[in-house]
Design a protein around this motif. Structure first.
Motif, PDB file in Angstrom:
ATOM      1  N   LEU A  57       0.832  -1.200   0.000  1.00 57.20           N
ATOM      2  CA  LEU A  57       0.000   0.000   0.000  1.00 57.20           C
ATOM      3  C   LEU A  57       0.872   1.256   0.000  1.00 57.20           C
ATOM      4  N   ASP A  58       2.104   1.135   0.538  1.00 58.78           N
ATOM      5  CA  ASP A  58       3.031   2.268   0.585  1.00 58.78           C
ATOM      6  C   ASP A  58       3.846   2.399  -0.702  1.00 58.78           C
ATOM      7  N   GLY A  59       3.580   1.539  -1.704  1.00 56.41           N
ATOM      8  CA  GLY A  59       4.297   1.623  -2.981  1.00 56.41           C
ATOM      9  C   GLY A  59       5.578   0.803  -3.021  1.00 56.41           C
ATOM     10  N   ALA A  60       5.952   0.164  -1.921  1.00 66.03           N
ATOM     11  CA  ALA A  60       7.166  -0.679  -1.929  1.00 66.03           C
ATOM     12  C   ALA A  60       6.928  -1.892  -2.838  1.00 66.03           C
ATOM     13  N   VAL A  61       7.966  -2.281  -3.581  1.00 61.58           N
ATOM     14  CA  VAL A  61       7.855  -3.431  -4.493  1.00 61.58           C
ATOM     15  C   VAL A  61       8.895  -4.473  -4.112  1.00 61.58           C
ATOM     16  N   ALA A  62       8.486  -5.733  -4.068  1.00 63.05           N
ATOM     17  CA  ALA A  62       9.428  -6.838  -3.822  1.00 63.05           C
ATOM     18  C   ALA A  62       9.202  -7.877  -4.905  1.00 63.05           C
ATOM     19  N   THR A  63      10.288  -8.453  -5.427  1.00 67.36           N
ATOM     20  CA  THR A  63      10.130  -9.465  -6.485  1.00 67.36           C
ATOM     21  C   THR A  63      10.732 -10.788  -6.033  1.00 67.36           C
ATOM     22  N   TYR A  64      10.210 -11.862  -6.613  1.00 66.47           N
ATOM     23  CA  TYR A  64      10.760 -13.203  -6.376  1.00 66.47           C
ATOM     24  C   TYR A  64      11.628 -13.599  -7.566  1.00 66.47           C
ATOM     25  N   ASP A  65      12.480 -14.599  -7.334  1.00 66.00           N
ATOM     26  CA  ASP A  65      13.278 -15.135  -8.437  1.00 66.00           C
ATOM     27  C   ASP A  65      12.368 -15.591  -9.572  1.00 66.00           C
ATOM     28  N   ALA A  66      12.819 -15.362 -10.808  1.00 64.43           N
ATOM     29  CA  ALA A  66      12.066 -15.816 -11.976  1.00 64.43           C
ATOM     30  C   ALA A  66      12.137 -17.343 -12.058  1.00 64.43           C
ATOM     31  N   VAL A  67      11.096 -17.937 -12.611  1.00 62.26           N
ATOM     32  CA  VAL A  67      11.051 -19.399 -12.742  1.00 62.26           C
ATOM     33  C   VAL A  67      10.819 -19.805 -14.192  1.00 62.26           C
ATOM     34  N   GLU A  68      11.168 -21.066 -14.494  1.00 64.31           N
ATOM     35  CA  GLU A  68      10.861 -21.622 -15.819  1.00 64.31           C
ATOM     36  C   GLU A  68       9.631 -22.512 -15.688  1.00 64.31           C
ATOM     37  N   ASN A  69       8.691 -22.332 -16.590  1.00 60.88           N
ATOM     38  CA  ASN A  69       7.440 -23.097 -16.549  1.00 60.88           C
ATOM     39  C   ASN A  69       7.334 -24.056 -17.721  1.00 60.88           C
ATOM     40  N   ARG A  70       6.828 -25.253 -17.451  1.00 56.77           N
ATOM     41  CA  ARG A  70       6.526 -26.229 -18.519  1.00 56.77           C
ATOM     42  C   ARG A  70       5.050 -26.587 -18.443  1.00 56.77           C
ATOM     43  N   LEU A  99      16.556  -9.199 -15.632  1.00 49.68           N
ATOM     44  CA  LEU A  99      15.613  -8.497 -16.515  1.00 49.68           C
ATOM     45  C   LEU A  99      14.168  -8.915 -16.209  1.00 49.68           C
ATOM     46  N   ALA A 100      13.965 -10.207 -15.967  1.00 46.63           N
ATOM     47  CA  ALA A 100      12.611 -10.706 -15.673  1.00 46.63           C
ATOM     48  C   ALA A 100      12.068 -10.020 -14.418  1.00 46.63           C
ATOM     49  N   ARG A 101      12.906  -9.882 -13.402  1.00 48.30           N
ATOM     50  CA  ARG A 101      12.464  -9.235 -12.163  1.00 48.30           C
ATOM     51  C   ARG A 101      12.210  -7.745 -12.399  1.00 48.30           C
ATOM     52  N   ASP A 102      13.071  -7.110 -13.201  1.00 50.29           N
ATOM     53  CA  ASP A 102      12.858  -5.682 -13.519  1.00 50.29           C
ATOM     54  C   ASP A 102      11.518  -5.485 -14.220  1.00 50.29           C
ATOM     55  N   HIS A 103      11.255  -6.372 -15.206  1.00 45.94           N
ATOM     56  CA  HIS A 103      10.013  -6.232 -15.981  1.00 45.94           C
ATOM     57  C   HIS A 103       8.800  -6.301 -15.062  1.00 45.94           C
ATOM     58  N   VAL A 104       8.764  -7.316 -14.184  1.00 47.76           N
ATOM     59  CA  VAL A 104       7.554  -7.476 -13.358  1.00 47.76           C
ATOM     60  C   VAL A 104       7.459  -6.356 -12.314  1.00 47.76           C
ATOM     61  N   ALA A 105       8.598  -5.865 -11.861  1.00 50.48           N
ATOM     62  CA  ALA A 105       8.559  -4.751 -10.900  1.00 50.48           C
ATOM     63  C   ALA A 105       7.965  -3.512 -11.568  1.00 50.48           C
ATOM     64  N   ARG A 106       8.333  -3.282 -12.843  1.00 52.84           N
ATOM     65  CA  ARG A 106       7.774  -2.125 -13.564  1.00 52.84           C
ATOM     66  C   ARG A 106       6.283  -2.292 -13.795  1.00 52.84           C
ATOM     67  N   VAL A 107       5.875  -3.528 -14.091  1.00 52.15           N
ATOM     68  CA  VAL A 107       4.445  -3.796 -14.287  1.00 52.15           C
ATOM     69  C   VAL A 107       3.681  -3.474 -13.000  1.00 52.15           C
ATOM     70  N   ALA A 108       4.193  -3.929 -11.862  1.00 52.12           N
ATOM     71  CA  ALA A 108       3.496  -3.699 -10.583  1.00 52.12           C
ATOM     72  C   ALA A 108       3.365  -2.195 -10.314  1.00 52.12           C
ATOM     73  N   ALA A 109       4.470  -1.466 -10.542  1.00 49.57           N
ATOM     74  CA  ALA A 109       4.443  -0.026 -10.247  1.00 49.57           C
ATOM     75  C   ALA A 109       3.544   0.704 -11.238  1.00 49.57           C
ATOM     76  N   SER A 110       3.654   0.361 -12.545  1.00 50.63           N
ATOM     77  CA  SER A 110       2.860   1.088 -13.552  1.00 50.63           C
ATOM     78  C   SER A 110       1.369   0.806 -13.409  1.00 50.63           C
ATOM     79  N   LEU A 111       1.026  -0.391 -12.917  1.00 46.36           N
ATOM     80  CA  LEU A 111      -0.392  -0.715 -12.715  1.00 46.36           C
ATOM     81  C   LEU A 111      -0.932  -0.033 -11.466  1.00 46.36           C
TER      82      LEU A 111
END
Ligand code: AMP
Length: 376
Positions: A202-215, A237-249
């Protein structure tokens, strides 16, 4: 008066739209943090209702039931993104909705999602909107073949899409999927499917988890390997991308971003899910604070927890009769944490539970698939 962004006090009630396994595991995490949950869903005895303090059994368009639900809870979240936007609209203004209508709307429509990803600086495969057969022909000329024709809304687990390999595939695919609005995407020659998860407080802080491979198997997620065996730049890069998505949304809660890994290490965004995600189930047992607890923390206005991975993990979904048959042997293993969702019939294709095989940290990257799976 309590300020609107104060944390929910212990004993407060979180309302969850949807009664599936994601709601169930969110409710279990909420209970551990001292909250009650109230599930709103149209199906009786749903997995979420079995573990929650209260339930409303009603249709998503039952406005009176939604208003009573809003009055009975302190904040609302949802556990699947096909909750009608009108449902959330009926709640917003009466009770804090986390995430809100904007995040839900962007993720319900593949075209809105693609435009949003481009704005958030996440590259995507070339695409065109298709509303007629003539537009499909023009899109094929622009994008080339192979390509994937998809419905823009309500598609999941590979439903509502067709791969076009030759010009003659276009007509039958269009006839099957139209008159729903469609999108044509270039077929991505990916070397792996990757996903990453971010939490935003709620305070705008963002935390990401390690990226995973899915089958996937039969279009349903089968395995997640955590962490993904990726070059370190792609993993970051995967973590950067999702962090930007969370913030931009401007999201409060969990968001998952599914991506394609290209042979040169670049990642293309495919889908966003503004909720806990199947490819994040490994975090329940391999991270200090798993995705469900993290989601509850965000929705409740608490500080986010550490996303530190203390073990490597392979997650297997337990699906249909085969998943049911595997369950007893998984329970007797010393390296597996098994989760069962309390669903009735073991229909083919139904996700019944999942198993997290834990391995010592940083050992997965040296194992081949058989070694990583260890027979789960
Ligand atoms: P989706 O519903 O978009 O997640 O697609 C389901 C699955 O279809 C993905 O997990 C991929 O395996 C495959 N797929 C979807 N879009 C593409 C694409 N543009 N190129 C190649 N494969 C795709």
């Amino acid at each position: 008066m309590t300020p609107p962004d104060a944390p929910l006090p212990p004993g407060a009630t979180i309302g969850i739209l949807g009664g599936g396994q994601l709601g169930r595991m969110s409710a279990m995490a909420a209970a551990r943090l001292g909250y009650r949950c109230h599930i709103f869903a149209p199906e009786a005895d749903s997995p979420g209702m079995q573990v929650s303090a209260a339930a409303t059994l009603a249709a998503y368009d039952d406005v009176q039931a939604l208003h009573r639900f809003a009055d009975a809870v302190d904040a609302v979240t949802f556990e699947f993104e096909n909750v009608p936007a009108a449902t959330l609209a009926a709640l917003e203004g009466r009770v804090p909705c986390r995430p809100g209508l904007r995040a839900l709307s962007v993720c319900q429509d593949r075209i809105a999602e693609k435009r949003f990803l481009a704005e958030a600086d996440v590259p995507v495969a070339p695409w065109r909107e298709v509303t007629s057969e003539a537009e499909l022909q023009a899109a094929i000329s622009a994008i080339g073949l192979p390509a994937v024709l998809k419905t823009t809304r309500l598609g999941y687990d590979g439903r509502g899409q067709a791969v076009l390999r030759a010009p003659e595939d276009a007509g039958p695919a269009f006839a099957r999927l139209a008159p729903r609005p469609l999108i044509l995407e270039a077929f991505v020659p990916f070397v792996a499917e990757i996903s990453a998860i971010a939490a935003r407080g709620l305070d705008g802080a963002v935390a990401t988890y390690d990226a995973v491979e899915n089958r996937h198997r039969h279009h349903i997620l089968d395995l997640s390997f955590a962490p993904a065996r990726l070059p370190s730049e792609s993993a970051a890069l995967a973590r950067d991308h999702v962090a930007r998505v969370a913030a931009s949304l401007d999201l409060v809660g969990i968001v998952a971003l599914e991506m394609f890994l290209l042979p040169d290490g670049r990642l293309l965004g495919n889908e966003i899910a503004p909720r806990p995600h199947n490819s994040g189930h490994w975090t329940m047992d391999a991270c200090i604070c798993g995705q469900f607890e993290q989601h509850v923390r965000a929705v409740a206005g608490l500080p986010l927890g550490p996303t530190t991975r203390h073990a490597d993990a392979v997650m297997r979904n337990l699906v249909g009769p085969e998943g049911l048959a595997a369950w007893p042997s998984l329970l007797s293993r010393g390296d597996v944490v098994a989760h069962w969702y309390g669903k009735g019939e073991a229909h083919a294709g139904r996700k019944l539970g999942h198993a997290n095989r834990l391995l010592p940290r940083d050992t997965l990257r040296d194992l081949d698939d058989d070694g990583a799976l260890g027979g789960i």
